[in-house]
Design a protein around this motif. Structure first.
Motif, PDB file in Angstrom:
ATOM      1  N   TYR A 242       4.384  -0.417   3.662  1.00 38.33           N
ATOM      2  CA  TYR A 242       5.640   0.031   3.076  1.00 38.33           C
ATOM      3  C   TYR A 242       6.375   0.899   4.101  1.00 38.33           C
ATOM      4  O   TYR A 242       5.937   1.977   4.454  1.00 38.33           O
TER       5      TYR A 242
ATOM      6  N   THR B  59       8.885   0.569  -4.347  1.00 41.20           N
ATOM      7  CA  THR B  59       8.759   1.838  -5.045  1.00 41.20           C
ATOM      8  C   THR B  59       9.859   1.914  -6.089  1.00 41.20           C
ATOM      9  O   THR B  59      10.859   1.185  -6.019  1.00 41.20           O
TER      10      THR B  59
ATOM     11  N   ALA C  21      -1.136   7.889  -4.635  1.00 44.31           N
ATOM     12  CA  ALA C  21      -1.976   8.258  -3.491  1.00 44.31           C
ATOM     13  C   ALA C  21      -3.430   8.497  -3.907  1.00 44.31           C
ATOM     14  O   ALA C  21      -4.333   8.369  -3.084  1.00 44.31           O
TER      15      ALA C  21
ATOM     16  N   TRP D 118       8.809   3.174   4.657  1.00 46.13           N
ATOM     17  CA  TRP D 118       9.680   4.175   4.040  1.00 46.13           C
ATOM     18  C   TRP D 118      10.491   4.970   5.058  1.00 46.13           C
ATOM     19  O   TRP D 118      11.505   5.579   4.716  1.00 46.13           O
TER      20      TRP D 118
ATOM     21  N   LEU E 110       3.762   3.450  -5.821  1.00 46.89           N
ATOM     22  CA  LEU E 110       3.939   2.194  -5.105  1.00 46.89           C
ATOM     23  C   LEU E 110       3.572   1.069  -6.062  1.00 46.89           C
ATOM     24  O   LEU E 110       2.481   1.068  -6.634  1.00 46.89           O
TER      25      LEU E 110
ATOM     26  N   PHE F 163      -4.471   2.354  -2.710  1.00 43.95           N
ATOM     27  CA  PHE F 163      -3.206   2.832  -2.160  1.00 43.95           C
ATOM     28  C   PHE F 163      -3.195   2.763  -0.629  1.00 43.95           C
ATOM     29  O   PHE F 163      -2.236   2.271  -0.027  1.00 43.95           O
ATOM     30  N   GLU F 164      -4.249   3.232  -0.006  1.00 39.17           N
ATOM     31  CA  GLU F 164      -4.318   3.267   1.461  1.00 39.17           C
ATOM     32  C   GLU F 164      -4.306   1.873   2.095  1.00 39.17           C
ATOM     33  O   GLU F 164      -3.912   1.725   3.245  1.00 39.17           O
TER      34      GLU F 164
ATOM     35  N   TRP G 153      -0.206   1.047   1.472  1.00 39.54           N
ATOM     36  CA  TRP G 153       0.826   1.996   1.879  1.00 39.54           C
ATOM     37  C   TRP G 153       1.340   1.786   3.300  1.00 39.54           C
ATOM     38  O   TRP G 153       2.552   1.864   3.536  1.00 39.54           O
TER      39      TRP G 153
END
Length: 171
Positions: free
Chosen positions: A120, A63, A108, A122, A141, A113-114, A117
């Motif tokens: 990642y 990110t 998002a 975070w 992302l 993205f899904e 994600w």
């Protein structure tokens, strides 16, 4: 004088690893490190930025603040080179990879993205910064799917393989 690693002397072998073994070694490197250097090109020339990454197979994820120089460069030219390397204590430990690809900036709202994600992680950043775990970061992302990889590992010489190996997505 005794030589610690005599297999490092002389010309390097040129034998290639098969694709599965090479991918396994690259994945081992990506899994055992968490910092890379992302190289972009912008109006002011090249920019090499250290970033913490996560990976999903041969895709690197990170990110960044949307207004950062690297993000401006990616918007202008998505071609990037990413360097990942293990700590070096001598030639025998030399191990790293250069991944070449196109950076995609996902939010998002993007369908892909899904897919990326969950890889990642975070949450550790949020804990370290006393941020609530119920509020994931909202920034973009960045995903770099490797199109080409140059993998270097001098220990491969010991087994009769070239210390520099090459991988391409298209095989």
């Amino acid at each position: 004088m005794p030589v610690t690693n005599p297999w490092l002397a002389g010309p390097a072998p040129d034998r290639r690893l098969d694709r599965a073994r090479l991918e396994e070694r690259v994945l081992n490197l990506l899994s055992s490190q968490n910092m890379c250097v992302v190289a972009t090109t912008g109006q002011d020339g090249p920019l090499a930025t250290p970033v913490r990454y996560f990976h999903l197979d041969l895709a690197l994820l990170f990110t960044a603040v949307a207004t950062s120089p690297k993000m401006r460069n990616i918007a202008a030219d998505p071609r990037v080179s990413v360097g990942v390397f293990a700590p070096l204590v001598g030639q025998a430990s030399s191990r790293g990879a250069q991944l070449f690809g196109r950076a995609r900036v996902l939010t998002a709202e993007d369908a892909e993205f899904e897919h990326y994600w969950p890889a990642y992680r975070w949450q550790s950043d949020h804990v370290e910064r006393s941020r609530p775990l119920g509020e994931p970061p909202a920034g973009p992302l960045v995903v770099v799917e490797a199109e080409r990889i140059v993998y270097t590992e001098h220990w491969l010489r010991r087994e009769g393989y070239a210390p520099r190996q090459f991988w391409r997505r298209d095989g």
